[in-house]
Design a protein around this motif. Structure first.
Motif, PDB file in Angstrom:
ATOM      1  N   PHE A 125      -3.416  77.377  23.549  1.00 50.48           N
ATOM      2  CA  PHE A 125      -4.633  77.585  22.798  1.00 50.48           C
ATOM      3  C   PHE A 125      -4.315  77.508  21.303  1.00 50.48           C
ATOM      4  O   PHE A 125      -3.454  78.236  20.802  1.00 50.48           O
ATOM      5  CB  PHE A 125      -5.247  78.943  23.135  1.00 50.48           C
ATOM      6  CG  PHE A 125      -5.641  79.089  24.579  1.00 50.48           C
ATOM      7  CD1 PHE A 125      -6.561  78.214  25.143  1.00 50.48           C
ATOM      8  CD2 PHE A 125      -5.102  80.090  25.366  1.00 50.48           C
ATOM      9  CE1 PHE A 125      -6.932  78.345  26.476  1.00 50.48           C
ATOM     10  CE2 PHE A 125      -5.473  80.230  26.696  1.00 50.48           C
ATOM     11  CZ  PHE A 125      -6.392  79.350  27.251  1.00 50.48           C
ATOM     12  N   GLU A 126      -5.020  76.665  20.607  1.00 46.88           N
ATOM     13  CA  GLU A 126      -4.733  76.434  19.193  1.00 46.88           C
ATOM     14  C   GLU A 126      -4.921  77.684  18.344  1.00 46.88           C
ATOM     15  O   GLU A 126      -4.207  77.890  17.361  1.00 46.88           O
ATOM     16  CB  GLU A 126      -5.626  75.298  18.672  1.00 46.88           C
ATOM     17  CG  GLU A 126      -5.319  73.948  19.314  1.00 46.88           C
ATOM     18  CD  GLU A 126      -6.312  72.879  18.924  1.00 46.88           C
ATOM     19  OE1 GLU A 126      -7.278  73.212  18.186  1.00 46.88           O
ATOM     20  OE2 GLU A 126      -6.139  71.721  19.340  1.00 46.88           O
ATOM     21  N   ASP A 127      -5.875  78.533  18.710  1.00 44.72           N
ATOM     22  CA  ASP A 127      -6.136  79.723  17.912  1.00 44.72           C
ATOM     23  C   ASP A 127      -5.240  80.906  18.289  1.00 44.72           C
ATOM     24  O   ASP A 127      -5.462  82.035  17.840  1.00 44.72           O
ATOM     25  CB  ASP A 127      -7.608  80.126  17.997  1.00 44.72           C
ATOM     26  CG  ASP A 127      -8.105  80.265  19.433  1.00 44.72           C
ATOM     27  OD1 ASP A 127      -7.295  80.077  20.361  1.00 44.72           O
ATOM     28  OD2 ASP A 127      -9.293  80.565  19.617  1.00 44.72           O
ATOM     29  N   LEU A 128      -4.217  80.652  19.116  1.00 45.31           N
ATOM     30  CA  LEU A 128      -3.249  81.701  19.461  1.00 45.31           C
ATOM     31  C   LEU A 128      -1.845  81.375  18.963  1.00 45.31           C
ATOM     32  O   LEU A 128      -0.913  82.137  19.229  1.00 45.31           O
ATOM     33  CB  LEU A 128      -3.192  81.893  20.984  1.00 45.31           C
ATOM     34  CG  LEU A 128      -4.306  82.694  21.651  1.00 45.31           C
ATOM     35  CD1 LEU A 128      -4.066  82.770  23.146  1.00 45.31           C
ATOM     36  CD2 LEU A 128      -4.415  84.096  21.064  1.00 45.31           C
ATOM     37  N   SER A 129      -1.697  80.292  18.241  1.00 43.91           N
ATOM     38  CA  SER A 129      -0.364  79.817  17.872  1.00 43.91           C
ATOM     39  C   SER A 129       0.476  80.877  17.159  1.00 43.91           C
ATOM     40  O   SER A 129       1.674  81.000  17.400  1.00 43.91           O
ATOM     41  CB  SER A 129      -0.467  78.559  17.002  1.00 43.91           C
ATOM     42  OG  SER A 129      -1.224  78.832  15.836  1.00 43.91           O
ATOM     43  N   ASP A 130      -0.152  81.666  16.293  1.00 40.32           N
ATOM     44  CA  ASP A 130       0.599  82.715  15.592  1.00 40.32           C
ATOM     45  C   ASP A 130      -0.115  84.064  15.711  1.00 40.32           C
ATOM     46  O   ASP A 130       0.001  84.923  14.838  1.00 40.32           O
ATOM     47  CB  ASP A 130       0.793  82.341  14.119  1.00 40.32           C
ATOM     48  CG  ASP A 130      -0.527  82.066  13.401  1.00 40.32           C
ATOM     49  OD1 ASP A 130      -1.584  82.070  14.084  1.00 40.32           O
ATOM     50  OD2 ASP A 130      -0.505  81.851  12.178  1.00 40.32           O
ATOM     51  N   HIS A 131      -0.849  84.241  16.805  1.00 36.49           N
ATOM     52  CA  HIS A 131      -1.602  85.478  16.999  1.00 36.49           C
ATOM     53  C   HIS A 131      -0.729  86.559  17.628  1.00 36.49           C
ATOM     54  O   HIS A 131       0.139  86.270  18.459  1.00 36.49           O
ATOM     55  CB  HIS A 131      -2.815  85.207  17.899  1.00 36.49           C
ATOM     56  CG  HIS A 131      -3.859  86.282  17.842  1.00 36.49           C
ATOM     57  ND1 HIS A 131      -3.781  87.440  18.578  1.00 36.49           N
ATOM     58  CD2 HIS A 131      -5.004  86.371  17.119  1.00 36.49           C
ATOM     59  CE1 HIS A 131      -4.837  88.189  18.335  1.00 36.49           C
ATOM     60  NE2 HIS A 131      -5.598  87.568  17.450  1.00 36.49           N
ATOM     61  N   TRP A 132      -0.969  87.806  17.257  1.00 37.46           N
ATOM     62  CA  TRP A 132      -0.143  88.913  17.748  1.00 37.46           C
ATOM     63  C   TRP A 132      -0.269  89.125  19.258  1.00 37.46           C
ATOM     64  O   TRP A 132       0.621  89.682  19.894  1.00 37.46           O
ATOM     65  CB  TRP A 132      -0.510  90.212  17.022  1.00 37.46           C
ATOM     66  CG  TRP A 132      -1.947  90.622  17.169  1.00 37.46           C
ATOM     67  CD1 TRP A 132      -2.997  90.241  16.381  1.00 37.46           C
ATOM     68  CD2 TRP A 132      -2.502  91.478  18.176  1.00 37.46           C
ATOM     69  NE1 TRP A 132      -4.171  90.804  16.833  1.00 37.46           N
ATOM     70  CE2 TRP A 132      -3.903  91.574  17.923  1.00 37.46           C
ATOM     71  CE3 TRP A 132      -1.976  92.170  19.253  1.00 37.46           C
ATOM     72  CZ2 TRP A 132      -4.760  92.334  18.712  1.00 37.46           C
ATOM     73  CZ3 TRP A 132      -2.824  92.924  20.048  1.00 37.46           C
ATOM     74  CH2 TRP A 132      -4.194  93.006  19.766  1.00 37.46           C
ATOM     75  N   ALA A 133      -1.384  88.667  19.865  1.00 33.98           N
ATOM     76  CA  ALA A 133      -1.586  88.874  21.296  1.00 33.98           C
ATOM     77  C   ALA A 133      -1.195  87.666  22.131  1.00 33.98           C
ATOM     78  O   ALA A 133      -1.442  87.636  23.344  1.00 33.98           O
ATOM     79  CB  ALA A 133      -3.055  89.216  21.558  1.00 33.98           C
ATOM     80  N   VAL A 172     -12.010  80.023  26.280  1.00 30.06           N
ATOM     81  CA  VAL A 172     -13.419  79.671  26.175  1.00 30.06           C
ATOM     82  C   VAL A 172     -13.583  78.155  26.131  1.00 30.06           C
ATOM     83  O   VAL A 172     -14.684  77.630  26.214  1.00 30.06           O
ATOM     84  CB  VAL A 172     -14.074  80.304  24.929  1.00 30.06           C
ATOM     85  CG1 VAL A 172     -14.011  81.811  25.017  1.00 30.06           C
ATOM     86  CG2 VAL A 172     -13.427  79.817  23.643  1.00 30.06           C
ATOM     87  N   SER A 173     -12.466  77.450  26.000  1.00 31.38           N
ATOM     88  CA  SER A 173     -12.436  75.993  26.110  1.00 31.38           C
ATOM     89  C   SER A 173     -11.009  75.613  26.451  1.00 31.38           C
ATOM     90  O   SER A 173     -10.134  76.481  26.595  1.00 31.38           O
ATOM     91  CB  SER A 173     -12.888  75.326  24.803  1.00 31.38           C
ATOM     92  OG  SER A 173     -11.860  75.382  23.830  1.00 31.38           O
ATOM     93  N   PHE A 201      -9.060  80.169  22.717  1.00 34.23           N
ATOM     94  CA  PHE A 201      -9.183  81.438  23.426  1.00 34.23           C
ATOM     95  C   PHE A 201     -10.193  82.375  22.761  1.00 34.23           C
ATOM     96  O   PHE A 201     -10.753  83.248  23.397  1.00 34.23           O
ATOM     97  CB  PHE A 201      -7.821  82.133  23.506  1.00 34.23           C
ATOM     98  CG  PHE A 201      -7.881  83.446  24.246  1.00 34.23           C
ATOM     99  CD1 PHE A 201      -7.949  83.457  25.631  1.00 34.23           C
ATOM    100  CD2 PHE A 201      -7.904  84.653  23.565  1.00 34.23           C
ATOM    101  CE1 PHE A 201      -8.044  84.660  26.324  1.00 34.23           C
ATOM    102  CE2 PHE A 201      -7.987  85.860  24.254  1.00 34.23           C
ATOM    103  CZ  PHE A 201      -8.052  85.868  25.636  1.00 34.23           C
ATOM    104  N   ALA A 202     -10.438  82.194  21.464  1.00 27.83           N
ATOM    105  CA  ALA A 202     -11.347  83.051  20.698  1.00 27.83           C
ATOM    106  C   ALA A 202     -10.902  84.510  20.752  1.00 27.83           C
ATOM    107  O   ALA A 202     -11.643  85.386  21.216  1.00 27.83           O
ATOM    108  CB  ALA A 202     -12.779  82.902  21.200  1.00 27.83           C
ATOM    109  N   PRO A 203      -9.687  84.799  20.283  1.00 24.03           N
ATOM    110  CA  PRO A 203      -9.138  86.154  20.422  1.00 24.03           C
ATOM    111  C   PRO A 203      -9.921  87.233  19.678  1.00 24.03           C
ATOM    112  O   PRO A 203      -9.931  88.390  20.108  1.00 24.03           O
ATOM    113  CB  PRO A 203      -7.724  86.005  19.842  1.00 24.03           C
ATOM    114  CG  PRO A 203      -7.806  84.826  18.932  1.00 24.03           C
ATOM    115  CD  PRO A 203      -8.758  83.889  19.596  1.00 24.03           C
ATOM    116  N   GLU A 204     -10.590  86.877  18.585  1.00 26.14           N
ATOM    117  CA  GLU A 204     -11.296  87.884  17.801  1.00 26.14           C
ATOM    118  C   GLU A 204     -12.770  88.008  18.177  1.00 26.14           C
ATOM    119  O   GLU A 204     -13.503  88.763  17.552  1.00 26.14           O
ATOM    120  CB  GLU A 204     -11.162  87.551  16.300  1.00 26.14           C
ATOM    121  CG  GLU A 204      -9.726  87.516  15.812  1.00 26.14           C
ATOM    122  CD  GLU A 204      -8.938  88.770  16.201  1.00 26.14           C
ATOM    123  OE1 GLU A 204      -9.485  89.884  16.044  1.00 26.14           O
ATOM    124  OE2 GLU A 204      -7.797  88.649  16.681  1.00 26.14           O
TER     125      GLU A 204
END
Length: 251
Positions: free
Chosen positions: A66-74, A90-91, A95-98
């Motif tokens: 997921f592109e929006d998790l590349s450097d996310h804490w979760a 969500v696609s 992931f739409a973590p926020e």
């Protein structure tokens, strides 16, 4: 006479050629229409529900980039749950973590994490849970197991955003349902270091137990933000911790 015969024959041949030429076009049009309808149905079911196992799991359950998790804490916790078919994107690439998570969505995730069987649950008695809603069976399963409750007006409020207080209560009940002791003898003592503990509306015991078992941490060293809406990332991390505890018990 011969001229008339040849003329009719020629017209018949031309007509057959036109029909032959149109058949592939018509067939393609039917296929395109069917594909479009299938795509629309799949998108509708899977973009935001995160729970429809008939479509969402098969589409997104094996996505780990997921592109929006590349450097996310979760990131690691989310990817682990995705690999276990507990949570989805969500696609294909997001992931739409926020993004906030609803009560219905979280109910479904807990049901998955615990391995509850939706089919064995009686129909929901909540007045705002239609029998044909995608979340009907999972809400019924979670409610039947005593993991999620409704409100005094007999509603469940499936689309309401879940708060951190509610999330803590649900995961503690999930462990209780699995016969894992979580009771805290002195909730006030467990909560005393948080300056906003007085903002907890009703789940003092559950929040204290969630903190004591390591399921929930503060938003900062001295704040809990119990009334804040929980995000998909926070829900995933808490569920991963629940899953870890359950896995250790089952060994």
């Amino acid at each position: 006479m011969k001229s008339s015969f040849f003329k009719k024959t020629a017209q018949l041949v031309v007509t057959m050629m036109l029909v032959t030429a149109l058949v592939p076009v018509l067939a393609f049009a039917d296929t395109a229409s069917t594909d479009a309808e299938t795509t629309a149905a799949t998108t509708t079911d899977s973009v935001y529900t995160d729970v429809d196992t008939t479509t969402t799991d098969s589409v997104y359950s094996n996505v780990y980039s997921f592109e929006d998790l590349s450097d996310h804490w979760a990131k690691s916790d989310v990817e682990y749950l995705v690999s276990k078919n507990i949570i989805n994107g969500v696609s294909e690439t997001s992931f739409a973590p926020e993004r906030d998570i609803t009560r219905a969505e979280f109910a479904a995730l807990v049901v998955r994490a615990l391995g509850l069987t939706n089919a064995e649950a009686p129909a929901s008695t909540f007045t705002d849970v239609p029998s044909d809603a995608w979340y009907a069976s999972t809400v019924a399963a979670a409610s039947n197991a005593g993991i999620i409750n409704g409100y005094d007006d007999e509603t469940f409020r499936p689309d309401a955003k879940i708060t951190r207080e509610e999330l803590a209560a649900i995961v503690i009940r999930a462990l209780d349902h699995s016969d894992i002791a979580t009771n805290v003898s002195d909730p006030e003592e467990a909560l005393k270091n948080y300056t906003d503990a007085d903002q907890i509306i009703w789940a003092q015991k559950e929040l204290a137990a969630a903190i004591n078992t390591g399921l929930i941490s503060g938003m900062t060293e001295d704040t809990l933000a119990p009334e804040a809406q929980a995000t998909r990332a926070q829900a995933a991390v808490v569920l991963k911790r629940v899953f870890d505890i359950l896995s250790q018990i089952q060994k």
